[in-house]
Write a protein that holds these residues in place. Structure first.
Motif, PDB file in Angstrom:
ATOM      1  N   GLU A 207     -18.281 -16.887 -19.779  1.00 35.61           N
ATOM      2  CA  GLU A 207     -18.332 -18.500 -20.242  1.00 35.61           C
ATOM      3  C   GLU A 207     -16.928 -18.959 -20.565  1.00 35.61           C
ATOM      4  O   GLU A 207     -16.695 -20.057 -20.647  1.00 35.61           O
ATOM      5  CB  GLU A 207     -19.135 -18.669 -21.207  1.00 35.61           C
ATOM      6  CG  GLU A 207     -20.743 -18.259 -21.052  1.00 35.61           C
ATOM      7  CD  GLU A 207     -21.194 -18.616 -19.677  1.00 35.61           C
ATOM      8  OE1 GLU A 207     -21.098 -19.850 -19.217  1.00 35.61           O
ATOM      9  OE2 GLU A 207     -21.812 -17.790 -19.111  1.00 35.61           O
ATOM     10  N   ASN A 208     -16.037 -17.859 -20.754  1.00 36.21           N
ATOM     11  CA  ASN A 208     -14.773 -18.375 -21.448  1.00 36.21           C
ATOM     12  C   ASN A 208     -13.856 -18.671 -20.205  1.00 36.21           C
ATOM     13  O   ASN A 208     -13.720 -17.756 -19.497  1.00 36.21           O
ATOM     14  CB  ASN A 208     -14.210 -17.422 -22.358  1.00 36.21           C
ATOM     15  CG  ASN A 208     -12.974 -18.045 -22.997  1.00 36.21           C
ATOM     16  OD1 ASN A 208     -12.449 -18.908 -22.708  1.00 36.21           O
ATOM     17  ND2 ASN A 208     -12.500 -17.161 -24.260  1.00 36.21           N
TER      18      ASN A 208
ATOM     19  N   CYS B  56      -9.824 -10.646 -16.571  1.00 38.20           N
ATOM     20  CA  CYS B  56      -9.405 -11.972 -17.175  1.00 38.20           C
ATOM     21  C   CYS B  56      -9.395 -12.797 -15.781  1.00 38.20           C
ATOM     22  O   CYS B  56      -8.772 -13.858 -15.860  1.00 38.20           O
ATOM     23  CB  CYS B  56      -7.940 -11.748 -17.723  1.00 38.20           C
ATOM     24  SG  CYS B  56      -7.853 -11.474 -19.365  1.00 38.20           S
ATOM     25  N   ASP B  57     -10.074 -12.380 -14.734  1.00 36.91           N
ATOM     26  CA  ASP B  57     -10.305 -13.465 -13.697  1.00 36.91           C
ATOM     27  C   ASP B  57     -11.313 -14.412 -13.837  1.00 36.91           C
ATOM     28  O   ASP B  57     -12.484 -14.194 -14.055  1.00 36.91           O
ATOM     29  CB  ASP B  57     -10.611 -12.696 -12.393  1.00 36.91           C
ATOM     30  CG  ASP B  57     -10.369 -13.617 -11.191  1.00 36.91           C
ATOM     31  OD1 ASP B  57     -10.602 -14.851 -11.613  1.00 36.91           O
ATOM     32  OD2 ASP B  57      -9.985 -13.091 -10.031  1.00 36.91           O
ATOM     33  N   ILE B  58     -10.862 -15.702 -14.269  1.00 36.21           N
ATOM     34  CA  ILE B  58     -11.748 -16.731 -14.635  1.00 36.21           C
ATOM     35  C   ILE B  58     -12.410 -17.591 -13.729  1.00 36.21           C
ATOM     36  O   ILE B  58     -13.089 -18.650 -13.693  1.00 36.21           O
ATOM     37  CB  ILE B  58     -11.134 -17.750 -15.596  1.00 36.21           C
ATOM     38  CG1 ILE B  58      -9.663 -18.294 -15.298  1.00 36.21           C
ATOM     39  CG2 ILE B  58     -11.118 -17.002 -17.253  1.00 36.21           C
ATOM     40  CD1 ILE B  58      -9.186 -19.571 -15.958  1.00 36.21           C
TER      41      ILE B  58
ATOM     42  N   ASP C 264      -6.928  -6.842 -16.336  1.00 35.56           N
ATOM     43  CA  ASP C 264      -6.849  -7.198 -14.921  1.00 35.56           C
ATOM     44  C   ASP C 264      -7.057  -8.660 -14.790  1.00 35.56           C
ATOM     45  O   ASP C 264      -7.700  -9.292 -15.253  1.00 35.56           O
ATOM     46  CB  ASP C 264      -8.217  -6.509 -14.235  1.00 35.56           C
ATOM     47  CG  ASP C 264      -8.371  -6.696 -12.685  1.00 35.56           C
ATOM     48  OD1 ASP C 264      -7.347  -6.907 -12.090  1.00 35.56           O
ATOM     49  OD2 ASP C 264      -9.285  -6.902 -12.135  1.00 35.56           O
ATOM     50  N   THR C 265      -6.039  -9.148 -14.067  1.00 35.97           N
ATOM     51  CA  THR C 265      -5.797 -10.960 -13.993  1.00 35.97           C
ATOM     52  C   THR C 265      -6.260 -11.358 -12.759  1.00 35.97           C
ATOM     53  O   THR C 265      -6.358 -10.602 -11.769  1.00 35.97           O
ATOM     54  CB  THR C 265      -4.281 -10.980 -14.268  1.00 35.97           C
ATOM     55  OG1 THR C 265      -3.616 -10.494 -13.340  1.00 35.97           O
ATOM     56  CG2 THR C 265      -4.000 -10.747 -15.776  1.00 35.97           C
ATOM     57  N   ALA C 266      -6.378 -12.637 -12.666  1.00 30.90           N
ATOM     58  CA  ALA C 266      -6.783 -13.411 -11.516  1.00 30.90           C
ATOM     59  C   ALA C 266      -5.583 -13.236 -10.340  1.00 30.90           C
ATOM     60  O   ALA C 266      -4.627 -13.669 -11.062  1.00 30.90           O
ATOM     61  CB  ALA C 266      -6.963 -14.758 -11.608  1.00 30.90           C
TER      62      ALA C 266
ATOM     63  N   ASP D 210       2.168 -19.286 -13.701  1.00 28.20           N
ATOM     64  CA  ASP D 210       1.972 -19.940 -14.945  1.00 28.20           C
ATOM     65  C   ASP D 210       0.855 -19.306 -15.965  1.00 28.20           C
ATOM     66  O   ASP D 210       1.417 -18.809 -17.199  1.00 28.20           O
ATOM     67  CB  ASP D 210       1.611 -21.512 -15.314  1.00 28.20           C
ATOM     68  CG  ASP D 210       2.816 -22.299 -14.508  1.00 28.20           C
ATOM     69  OD1 ASP D 210       4.012 -21.830 -14.487  1.00 28.20           O
ATOM     70  OD2 ASP D 210       2.735 -23.453 -14.480  1.00 28.20           O
ATOM     71  N   GLU D 211      -0.176 -18.921 -15.483  1.00 29.55           N
ATOM     72  CA  GLU D 211      -1.412 -18.500 -16.144  1.00 29.55           C
ATOM     73  C   GLU D 211      -0.810 -16.963 -16.614  1.00 29.55           C
ATOM     74  O   GLU D 211      -0.876 -16.646 -17.599  1.00 29.55           O
ATOM     75  CB  GLU D 211      -2.319 -18.450 -15.318  1.00 29.55           C
ATOM     76  CG  GLU D 211      -3.843 -17.686 -15.805  1.00 29.55           C
ATOM     77  CD  GLU D 211      -5.015 -17.740 -15.033  1.00 29.55           C
ATOM     78  OE1 GLU D 211      -5.306 -18.853 -14.801  1.00 29.55           O
ATOM     79  OE2 GLU D 211      -5.559 -16.627 -14.950  1.00 29.55           O
ATOM     80  N   ILE D 212      -0.396 -16.144 -15.446  1.00 28.68           N
ATOM     81  CA  ILE D 212      -0.060 -14.857 -15.893  1.00 28.68           C
ATOM     82  C   ILE D 212       1.057 -14.742 -16.980  1.00 28.68           C
ATOM     83  O   ILE D 212       1.182 -13.949 -17.830  1.00 28.68           O
ATOM     84  CB  ILE D 212       0.109 -13.941 -14.472  1.00 28.68           C
ATOM     85  CG1 ILE D 212      -0.042 -12.470 -15.033  1.00 28.68           C
ATOM     86  CG2 ILE D 212       1.499 -14.176 -13.935  1.00 28.68           C
ATOM     87  CD1 ILE D 212      -0.509 -11.494 -13.970  1.00 28.68           C
ATOM     88  N   ALA D 213       1.905 -15.578 -16.773  1.00 26.60           N
ATOM     89  CA  ALA D 213       3.054 -15.723 -17.740  1.00 26.60           C
ATOM     90  C   ALA D 213       2.624 -16.160 -19.163  1.00 26.60           C
ATOM     91  O   ALA D 213       2.994 -15.533 -20.111  1.00 26.60           O
ATOM     92  CB  ALA D 213       4.242 -16.760 -17.234  1.00 26.60           C
TER      93      ALA D 213
END
Ligand code: GDP
Length: 295
Positions: free
Chosen positions: A163-164, A136-138, A189-191, A202-205
């Protein structure tokens, strides 16, 4: 490498010989050594101070067992108290979901991606699960590639949508993919960022709210010492996470961050990372950590 606390305390305790009981006077000097050991291990100052005050109350009036050196008795008291503070029993991961969704959080470089792989491998090989890893790391294409490399190493599928640019969508699509294809654990897995910032929070929330994970894990580099506490607090305020992963314990840190984090956010430390390899994962044992902190 480190001085042995037990020896130091025995030296500090020489005045006690023949008294038979630990008294306030000899305990004060000795606990200074304990406090120094905690500070050397990177335990937060206030926590070290509160901790030694508590041990002092417990220690005063205790009989010095004839078979033990007084320093050793005090070390035992300190160790028991540390162990209790850091968690008591071994905490597991809640695998009750269908699929179980696990969200990984933490700063960039903390070891999130590596640990996501380790956890997937652990669940696959030790718990007979079929995990799916989700990138999920964009922001960093390299992070997506890194997760694919990890997935290939351990034979676990990695879901990504290069691409998303919407991590909420990616995570939701991944869970749909998991349901349709018989995966029973989804590890997201997040950024991360180099430091706590509003955008990342904000994003992870948003991701957290959308996917309602059974487990939200906060990954922290044990070498970051005092900073680890502030980061843990910031993430916990937003996510109210379920557990902490302490990475890079194979380095020369004494791991005082474990005590500080537990004291501040009061969440269990669930696993530790002890190397870069996929097998370098251990369940957290408070007693072992207490011994390491005391040296
Ligand atoms: P992320 O940015 O949070 O995803 O962090 P990474 O998983 O990319 O890890 C950052 C660096 O730390 C990489 O070089 C990893 O190999 C390394 N690393 C991760 N966990 C450990 C560990 O437990 N011990 C050691 N020595 N290195 C680790």
């Amino acid at each position: 490498m480190f001085d042995n606390l037990s020896d130091k305390l025995d030296k500090a305790f020489h005045i006690l010989k023949g008294h038979g009981k630990i008294t306030e006077v000899n305990v004060a000097d000795t606990l200074k050594e304990v406090r120094r050991a905690l500070l050397d291990a990177d335990v937060n100052f206030k926590i070290a101070k509160d901790f030694t005050a508590k041990v002092k109350d417990k220690a005063i009036g205790q009989d010095v067992l004839t078979t033990l050196q007084p320093g050793q008795l005090l070390v035992k008291l300190v160790k028991d108290e540390l162990t209790e503070l850091m968690g008591g029993d071994v905490a597991g991961v809640n695998l009750s979901g269908n699929p179980t969704v696990i969200l990984m959080s933490g700063l960039q470089g903390s070891g999130k991606t590596t640990f996501s792989g380790k956890l997937a491998n652990f669940l696959k090989t030790k718990k007979n699960k079929k995990p799916l890893l989700v990138a999920c790391d964009i922001y960093r294409p390299a992070a997506i590639n890194q997760l694919h490399v990890v997935g290939d190493q351990i034979g676990v599928e990695v879901y990504s949508e290069p691409e998303n640019k919407n991590p909420v969508e990616i995570a939701q699509n991944a869970i749909k993919h998991a349901k349709a294809n018989g995966f029973n654990v989804v590890i997201v897995d997040t950024a991360g960022r180099l430091a706590v910032d509003q955008e990342m929070m904000d994003e992870i929330a948003r991701v957290h709210k959308a996917i309602q994970p059974q487990e939200t894990l906060f990954v922290v580099d044990s070498m970051t010492g005092q900073d680890a506490v502030n980061t843990a607090k910031a993430f916990n305020d937003i996510l109210n996470f379920d557990g902490v992963i302490l990475t890079k314990l194979d380095g020369d840190t004494r791991g005082g961050a474990a005590l500080s984090i537990k004291s501040i956010v009061n969440k269990p430390i669930k696993f530790v990372g002890t190397g870069e390899k996929m097998e370098a994962i251990d369940v957290f044992y408070p007693e072992r950590m207490a011994e390491r902190i005391l040296g």
